[in-house]
Design an enzyme around this catalytic site. Structure first.
Site, PDB file in Angstrom:
ATOM      1  CD  GLN A  10      44.068  39.790  47.016  1.00 33.34           C
ATOM      2  OE1 GLN A  10      43.012  40.262  46.618  1.00 33.34           O
ATOM      3  NE2 GLN A  10      44.678  38.795  46.401  1.00 33.34           N
ATOM      4  CG  LEU A  57      45.393  38.376  41.391  1.00 32.27           C
ATOM      5  CD1 LEU A  57      45.061  39.846  41.199  1.00 32.27           C
ATOM      6  CD2 LEU A  57      46.068  37.811  40.144  1.00 32.27           C
ATOM      7  CG  HIS A 113      41.247  38.378  50.005  1.00 36.58           C
ATOM      8  ND1 HIS A 113      42.412  37.774  50.424  1.00 36.58           N
ATOM      9  CD2 HIS A 113      41.087  38.022  48.709  1.00 36.58           C
ATOM     10  CE1 HIS A 113      42.926  37.077  49.417  1.00 36.58           C
ATOM     11  NE2 HIS A 113      42.140  37.194  48.367  1.00 36.58           N
TER      12      HIS A 113
END
Ligand code: ZN
Length: 174
Positions: free
Chosen positions: A51, A91, A136
């Site tokens: 991320q 996010l 992720h």
């Protein structure tokens, strides 16, 4: 304090499998610190290295419970139990939410920033955060798992954060 830019979907980096960390260098420790700064700045409860554009198996989590900030390198779920179903956000996908089925409890093994092996068992929100962040690292977004996925009005965003804080507080009491 260094805040890194959060990669937003759509971005190929969010769909790739991250590499195992072979050696914990000063750059890795700096990345951990920056990831925590970035997570807190964004009012998130977890962040994975992809991320911030780095394909390494590193996560940070803080759901506001007694564990405080969890930094984990090469995290691996070694046991999971039960089931929970509830809202999740990311996010990298601001303004959206979806209901995801997850294990209610997971035990996760990994390394801390000193290279020491750590094992943490989490339930409810912490278990959800571990599963979301480790996904992720495998290039999986919650939107691929959500049973429903929807845009949230900005005024509800704040309420969602409060609910998450409330959930963390409730866990503390248990
Ligand atoms: Zn996410």
């Amino acid at each position: 304090m260094a805040i890194r830019e959060i990669v937003l979907e759509p971005n190929e980096v969010l769909h790739q499998v991250a590499e195992e960390v072979k050696e914990i260098t000063p750059a890795i420790r700096k990345l951990l610190t920056d990831m925590a700064d970035t997570m807190y700045d964004a009012d998130g409860v977890g962040l994975a290295a992809p991320q911030v554009g780095i394909l390494k198996r590193i996560i940070v989590i803080d759901v506001g419970d007694d564990n405080g900030l969890i930094e984990m390198i090469n995290p691996e779920i070694i046991a999971s139990e039960g089931e929970q179903f509830g809202p999740e956000g990311c996010l990298s996908i601001p303004g959206y939410r979806g209901d995801v089925r997850r294990a209610n409890q997971v035990t996760v093994k990994g390394l801390n920033r000193k290279g020491k092996e750590i094992t943490i068992t989490g339930t409810e929100l912490l278990a959800r955060a571990f599963q979301h962040e480790i996904d992720h690292l495998n290039g999986i977004l919650y939107t691929e798992l959500a049973e429903n996925y929807y845009e949230i009005p900005p005024e509800e965003e704040e309420q969602f954060e409060q609910e998450q804080e409330q959930q963390a507080t409730n866990e503390k009491k248990e």
